[in-house]
Scaffold this motif. Structure first.
Motif, PDB file in Angstrom:
ATOM      1  N   PRO A  72       0.804  -1.219   0.000  1.00  0.00           N
ATOM      2  CA  PRO A  72       0.000   0.000   0.000  1.00  0.00           C
ATOM      3  C   PRO A  72       0.840   1.274   0.000  1.00  0.00           C
ATOM      4  CG  PRO A  72      -0.810  -1.553   1.627  1.00  0.00           C
ATOM      5  CD  PRO A  72       0.468  -2.120   1.097  1.00  0.00           C
ATOM      6  N   GLU A  73       1.980   1.235   0.665  1.00  0.00           N
ATOM      7  CA  GLU A  73       2.814   2.424   0.768  1.00  0.00           C
ATOM      8  C   GLU A  73       3.427   2.790  -0.592  1.00  0.00           C
ATOM      9  OE1 GLU A  73       5.707   2.102   3.924  1.00  0.00           O
ATOM     10  OE2 GLU A  73       6.814   3.785   3.051  1.00  0.00           O
ATOM     11  N   ILE A  74       3.989   1.789  -1.278  1.00  0.00           N
ATOM     12  CA  ILE A  74       4.629   2.121  -2.551  1.00  0.00           C
ATOM     13  C   ILE A  74       3.607   2.454  -3.629  1.00  0.00           C
ATOM     14  CG2 ILE A  74       6.780   0.847  -2.151  1.00  0.00           C
ATOM     15  CD1 ILE A  74       5.739  -1.458  -3.623  1.00  0.00           C
ATOM     16  N   LYS A  75       2.399   1.929  -3.473  1.00  0.00           N
ATOM     17  CA  LYS A  75       1.379   2.189  -4.501  1.00  0.00           C
ATOM     18  C   LYS A  75       0.895   3.636  -4.504  1.00  0.00           C
ATOM     19  CE  LYS A  75      -0.030  -2.548  -4.652  1.00  0.00           C
ATOM     20  NZ  LYS A  75      -0.957  -3.515  -4.058  1.00  0.00           N
ATOM     21  N   LYS A  76       1.212   4.360  -3.444  1.00  0.00           N
ATOM     22  CA  LYS A  76       0.880   5.788  -3.437  1.00  0.00           C
ATOM     23  C   LYS A  76       1.543   6.503  -4.593  1.00  0.00           C
ATOM     24  CE  LYS A  76       0.420   6.300   1.513  1.00  0.00           C
ATOM     25  NZ  LYS A  76       1.178   6.630   2.718  1.00  0.00           N
ATOM     26  N   GLU A  77       2.718   5.987  -4.973  1.00  0.00           N
ATOM     27  CA  GLU A  77       3.503   6.665  -6.009  1.00  0.00           C
ATOM     28  C   GLU A  77       3.545   5.892  -7.318  1.00  0.00           C
ATOM     29  OE1 GLU A  77       4.377   9.575  -5.861  1.00  0.00           O
ATOM     30  OE2 GLU A  77       4.336  10.065  -3.729  1.00  0.00           O
ATOM     31  N   ILE A  78       2.616   4.930  -7.458  1.00  0.00           N
ATOM     32  CA  ILE A  78       2.575   4.167  -8.703  1.00  0.00           C
ATOM     33  C   ILE A  78       1.290   4.484  -9.449  1.00  0.00           C
ATOM     34  CG2 ILE A  78       2.419   1.850  -9.719  1.00  0.00           C
ATOM     35  CD1 ILE A  78       4.069   0.765  -7.504  1.00  0.00           C
ATOM     36  N   GLY A  79       1.415   4.658 -10.744  1.00  0.00           N
ATOM     37  CA  GLY A  79       0.233   4.750 -11.598  1.00  0.00           C
ATOM     38  C   GLY A  79       0.244   3.544 -12.504  1.00  0.00           C
ATOM     39  N   TYR A  80      -0.876   2.859 -12.600  1.00  0.00           N
ATOM     40  CA  TYR A  80      -0.886   1.594 -13.336  1.00  0.00           C
ATOM     41  C   TYR A  80      -2.006   1.580 -14.365  1.00  0.00           C
ATOM     42  CZ  TYR A  80      -1.686  -3.437 -14.097  1.00  0.00           C
ATOM     43  OH  TYR A  80      -1.897  -4.673 -14.642  1.00  0.00           O
ATOM     44  N   LEU A  81      -1.652   1.217 -15.565  1.00  0.00           N
ATOM     45  CA  LEU A  81      -2.657   1.027 -16.609  1.00  0.00           C
ATOM     46  C   LEU A  81      -2.639  -0.442 -17.028  1.00  0.00           C
ATOM     47  CD1 LEU A  81      -4.671   2.021 -18.751  1.00  0.00           C
ATOM     48  CD2 LEU A  81      -2.736   2.558 -20.202  1.00  0.00           C
ATOM     49  N   PRO A  82      -3.678  -1.192 -16.634  1.00  0.00           N
ATOM     50  CA  PRO A  82      -3.707  -2.611 -16.985  1.00  0.00           C
ATOM     51  C   PRO A  82      -3.916  -2.828 -18.482  1.00  0.00           C
ATOM     52  CG  PRO A  82      -5.614  -2.028 -15.634  1.00  0.00           C
ATOM     53  CD  PRO A  82      -4.838  -0.777 -15.871  1.00  0.00           C
ATOM     54  N   SER A  83      -3.559  -4.017 -18.954  1.00  0.00           N
ATOM     55  CA  SER A  83      -3.660  -4.275 -20.399  1.00  0.00           C
ATOM     56  C   SER A  83      -5.118  -4.279 -20.852  1.00  0.00           C
ATOM     57  CB  SER A  83      -2.996  -5.597 -20.746  1.00  0.00           C
ATOM     58  OG  SER A  83      -3.558  -6.635 -19.991  1.00  0.00           O
ATOM     59  N   GLU A  84      -5.972  -4.846 -20.011  1.00  0.00           N
ATOM     60  CA  GLU A  84      -7.381  -4.772 -20.365  1.00  0.00           C
ATOM     61  C   GLU A  84      -8.074  -3.940 -19.315  1.00  0.00           C
ATOM     62  OE1 GLU A  84      -9.183  -8.639 -21.864  1.00  0.00           O
ATOM     63  OE2 GLU A  84      -7.221  -9.203 -21.099  1.00  0.00           O
ATOM     64  N   VAL A  85      -8.743  -2.888 -19.753  1.00  0.00           N
ATOM     65  CA  VAL A  85      -9.344  -2.002 -18.777  1.00  0.00           C
ATOM     66  C   VAL A  85     -10.790  -2.407 -18.506  1.00  0.00           C
ATOM     67  CG1 VAL A  85      -7.909   0.024 -18.927  1.00  0.00           C
ATOM     68  CG2 VAL A  85      -9.604  -0.355 -20.675  1.00  0.00           C
ATOM     69  N   PHE A  86     -11.076  -2.677 -17.255  1.00  0.00           N
ATOM     70  CA  PHE A  86     -12.437  -2.951 -16.824  1.00  0.00           C
ATOM     71  C   PHE A  86     -12.744  -2.042 -15.660  1.00  0.00           C
ATOM     72  CE2 PHE A  86     -11.152  -6.977 -18.685  1.00  0.00           C
ATOM     73  CZ  PHE A  86     -12.234  -7.250 -19.486  1.00  0.00           C
ATOM     74  N   TYR A  87     -13.824  -1.313 -15.772  1.00  0.00           N
ATOM     75  CA  TYR A  87     -14.194  -0.455 -14.652  1.00  0.00           C
ATOM     76  C   TYR A  87     -15.637  -0.695 -14.279  1.00  0.00           C
ATOM     77  CZ  TYR A  87      -9.799   1.672 -15.649  1.00  0.00           C
ATOM     78  OH  TYR A  87      -8.470   1.850 -15.861  1.00  0.00           O
ATOM     79  N   TYR A  88     -16.024  -0.094 -13.179  1.00  0.00           N
ATOM     80  CA  TYR A  88     -17.385  -0.247 -12.678  1.00  0.00           C
ATOM     81  C   TYR A  88     -18.344   0.335 -13.710  1.00  0.00           C
ATOM     82  CZ  TYR A  88     -14.373  -0.868  -8.698  1.00  0.00           C
ATOM     83  OH  TYR A  88     -13.385  -1.310  -7.881  1.00  0.00           O
ATOM     84  N   ASP A  89     -19.057  -0.585 -14.366  1.00  0.00           N
ATOM     85  CA  ASP A  89     -19.846  -0.214 -15.531  1.00  0.00           C
ATOM     86  C   ASP A  89     -20.882   0.875 -15.299  1.00  0.00           C
ATOM     87  OD1 ASP A  89     -18.598  -1.748 -17.327  1.00  0.00           O
ATOM     88  OD2 ASP A  89     -20.005  -3.425 -17.221  1.00  0.00           O
ATOM     89  N   ASN A  90     -21.476   0.861 -14.139  1.00  0.00           N
ATOM     90  CA  ASN A  90     -22.585   1.799 -13.935  1.00  0.00           C
ATOM     91  C   ASN A  90     -22.108   3.200 -13.552  1.00  0.00           C
ATOM     92  OD1 ASN A  90     -21.575   0.903 -11.592  1.00  0.00           O
ATOM     93  ND2 ASN A  90     -23.518   0.460 -10.595  1.00  0.00           N
ATOM     94  N   MET A  91     -20.782   3.404 -13.583  1.00  0.00           N
ATOM     95  CA  MET A  91     -20.278   4.725 -13.198  1.00  0.00           C
ATOM     96  C   MET A  91     -20.053   5.600 -14.430  1.00  0.00           C
ATOM     97  SD  MET A  91     -17.385   3.901 -10.425  1.00  0.00           S
ATOM     98  CE  MET A  91     -17.363   4.846  -8.949  1.00  0.00           C
ATOM     99  N   LYS A  92     -20.130   6.896 -14.191  1.00  0.00           N
ATOM    100  CA  LYS A  92     -19.720   7.819 -15.242  1.00  0.00           C
ATOM    101  C   LYS A  92     -18.207   7.983 -15.173  1.00  0.00           C
ATOM    102  CE  LYS A  92     -23.804  10.669 -15.737  1.00  0.00           C
ATOM    103  NZ  LYS A  92     -24.427  11.945 -15.403  1.00  0.00           N
ATOM    104  N   VAL A  93     -17.634   8.432 -16.275  1.00  0.00           N
ATOM    105  CA  VAL A  93     -16.188   8.613 -16.320  1.00  0.00           C
ATOM    106  C   VAL A  93     -15.726   9.501 -15.165  1.00  0.00           C
ATOM    107  CG1 VAL A  93     -14.281   9.541 -17.669  1.00  0.00           C
ATOM    108  CG2 VAL A  93     -16.121   8.319 -18.816  1.00  0.00           C
ATOM    109  N   LYS A  94     -16.476  10.584 -14.975  1.00  0.00           N
ATOM    110  CA  LYS A  94     -16.102  11.548 -13.940  1.00  0.00           C
ATOM    111  C   LYS A  94     -16.119  10.894 -12.556  1.00  0.00           C
ATOM    112  CE  LYS A  94     -18.170  15.612 -14.366  1.00  0.00           C
ATOM    113  NZ  LYS A  94     -19.300  16.528 -14.165  1.00  0.00           N
ATOM    114  N   GLU A  95     -17.163  10.088 -12.329  1.00  0.00           N
ATOM    115  CA  GLU A  95     -17.284   9.427 -11.026  1.00  0.00           C
ATOM    116  C   GLU A  95     -16.133   8.465 -10.790  1.00  0.00           C
ATOM    117  OE1 GLU A  95     -22.144   9.181 -10.496  1.00  0.00           O
ATOM    118  OE2 GLU A  95     -21.101   7.683 -11.676  1.00  0.00           O
ATOM    119  N   LEU A  96     -15.808   7.716 -11.846  1.00  0.00           N
ATOM    120  CA  LEU A  96     -14.720   6.752 -11.697  1.00  0.00           C
ATOM    121  C   LEU A  96     -13.406   7.454 -11.374  1.00  0.00           C
ATOM    122  CD1 LEU A  96     -13.834   3.617 -12.268  1.00  0.00           C
ATOM    123  CD2 LEU A  96     -12.471   4.860 -13.923  1.00  0.00           C
TER     124      LEU A  96
END
Lengths: 294, 265
Positions: A72-96
């Motif tokens: 958790p500590e090192i992840k504060k400074e990591i940005g990660y883009l997974p190969s396949e993006v799946f997000y909470y479908d019912n959310m708006k982009v802004k909300e996500l």
């Protein structure tokens, strides 16, 4: 300073292939390519670094800290883009994006607007309704909004059109100028070449080599395939830099590395129906590697 | 806290639907009492003459159906079943959904530990279960007091709800531990519901067959069943203790197994 330090990182799943003894370092401020064919173990390595899965043996250190113990500590400074993006479908982009930002203890709203504008992303749409490429953009913004010190990108360009890829690369270069370290995984050599300083090449779960891009560029291979009016004589392409020559009736194909004008002059003297010049696939590049090592 | 609120929001619609379901059960169930109460003693007599297996399935036993509370106690068996299913599915899905919907990679890349994830999710699930219980309680008290004769005590209803809460907690913890321990997130909820139905059927079987009475310790549906609570006037401390132990074990299992295993992405 090494931002990423992998030491004999090994992950075995039951029968499926994992990764074996992966070791390499990524220095601070570097854009480091991580390249290999699909299924070579790139995502497995990255997921182990993020402790989504745990190493069977060996270790991954990020910012000098063990990635499992201090996750958790090192992840504060990591940005990660997974190969396949799946997000909470019912959310708006802004909300996500707001939700994503809420995990970091800083105000990211300005940055979100800025990134969305740059990538031409509509914040008010539902994620469900987005195309694959636009979902990828959400992933990019999501990975960059907290201005991390390390950005990990797993096949980030799939689904982006060339213009967007260009913008995305510029964005990454800009981040890199600010001192951000980037790990860029891909199976497309040319995009890695465009961006990275060094690359690690992985195949079948094992590290083949870590090379400077400049070295790779010297071996800039192109695959030529041509359809000619008459069969090309076998010795016609017997010049320096031609490999794997195959002549099959009117179709001739070979790999070429070297001065591009030389080969074009040769080609100009033939009566051609058709011509393809392509990036060789990685398998071929790897073949080349193995040949060189032996 | 952001994850907690996210989960509360995500579960909102399902909670509303479940609440409507309970409302329908309680209101329509007690409306039947109104129709039947006119027949008075004869109903009680009719039921006592029915075969024991039928009585068991209806859950009547020693209950006095001529009173509103007694009648409600039968209805309670079904409310309890609903509450258990809700808690089980909630517990299983709240843990499993990140992997099922493939959002685990998003969440796990954030600066949050797996224990923190479980804590936030279980807290949100607990809040849902509490609301479910309170909605049932309020509806039950309102409807029963509407039909009860003067002087009929409603204490039993509070007791029944306390029992139902324990049952909810057991199944919530069971659902979450199944999802946390298993690596097939899509199947967590169905496995959980399967176990739940087996233990419900077992509780019916125990009513039918005295010889397997010892099995009552393994099916939570027997712990706080209406006839036991109404007859005893308290929650049996043995079963309260047993419930507490089960809940603690299952919650520990949830934390430990979720922390240890590889997430499926």
């Amino acid at each position: 300073m090494n931002v990423i330090e992998l030491k004999n990182l090994t992950k075995t799943y039951g029968k499926a292939r994992g990764i074996t003894n992966i070791s390499f370092n990524v220095e601070e401020g570097e854009i480091f390519g991580f390249i290999g064919p699909n299924g070579a173990g790139k995502s497995t390595t990255i997921r182990t670094m993020l402790s989504l899965i745990y190493p069977t043996s060996g270790s991954a250190m990020i910012f000098g800290k063990d990635s499992v113990k201090y996750g958790p500590e090192i992840k504060k400074e990591i940005g990660y883009l997974p190969s396949e993006v799946f997000y909470y479908d019912n959310m708006k982009v802004k909300e996500l994006l707001k939700y994503s930002a809420s995990f970091y203890k800083k105000d990211c709203s300005k940055r979100i607007t800025q990134l969305a504008e740059m990538l031409d992303l509509d914040l008010n749409k539902r994620i469900d309704d987005l195309s694959f490429g636009n979902k990828k953009k959400v992933g990019i913004v999501q990975g960059l909004l907290h201005e991390p010190k390390l950005i990990i990108l797993d096949e980030p360009t799939s689904g982006l059109d060339p213009l967007m890829q260009q913008k995305f690369f510029e964005l990454l270069k800009e981040e890199n100028k600010k001192g951000t370290t980037i790990l860029f995984s891909s199976h497309i050599l040319s995009e890695v070449q465009k961006l990275c300083d060094r690359v690690a090449i992985i195949k079948e779960g094992e590290l083949v080599n870590v090379e400077k891009i400049s070295t790779l560029k010297e071996n800039n291979h192109k695959r030529f395939k041509l359809e000619s009016q008459t069969q090309v004589p076998h010795d016609y392409f017997k010049i320096k830099g031609v490999q794997n020559l195959e002549v099959n009736n009117h179709i001739t194909s070979f790999l070429y590395s070297g001065n591009i004008n030389m080969i074009l002059q040769k080609l100009a003297q033939l009566e051609l129906y058709n011509l393809w010049i392509e990036e060789p696939d990685l398998e071929e590049i790897f073949m080349h590697y193995y040949e060189k090592e032996n | 806290m952001n994850l907690f609120f996210r989960e509360i929001k995500a579960a909102r619609r399902s909670l509303i639907l479940w609440s409507i379901g309970i409302c329908f059960m309680v209101v329509s169930g007690m409306a039947k009492y109104e129709g039947l109460s006119g027949t008075g003693q004869s109903l009680q007599q009719m039921i006592s003459e029915m075969p024991k297996s039928l009585q068991a399935i209806m859950g009547t036993g020693t209950l006095d159906l001529s009173t509103a509370v007694g009648f409600y106690a039968i209805l309670f068996t079904y409310l309890q079943l609903m509450a258990a299913i809700h808690a089980m599915m909630l517990g299983a899905n709240i843990i499993a959904k990140e992997e099922r919907d493939q959002t685990a990679e998003f969440l796990m890349a954030k600066p949050i530990s797996r224990s923190q994830i479980i804590t936030a999710k279980l807290s949100a699930a607990l809040a849902n279960v509490v609301i479910f219980n309170l909605v049932t309680l309020i509806l039950s008290i309102t409807m029963v007091s509407k039909f009860s004769k003067d002087g009929e005590s409603l204490t039993d209803i509070y007791l029944l709800m306390a029992g139902m809460f324990m049952l909810q907690l057991i199944f919530l913890a069971a659902g979450s531990s199944i999802a946390a321990a298993g690596n097939k997130p899509k199947r967590a909820a169905s496995v959980g519901t399967g176990i739940l139905l087996i233990s419900y059927i077992l509780s019916l079987a125990i009513d039918l067959n005295e010889n397997i009475k010892l099995l009552q310790y393994i099916t939570p549906f027997k712990y706080f069943e209406a006839k036991r609570v109404v007859a005893g006037g308290v929650l049996d401390p043995v079963f309260v203790g047993l419930s507490a132990i089960i809940i603690i074990i299952l919650i520990t299992l949830t934390y430990v197994s979720f922390r240890k295993r590889d997430l499926s992405v």
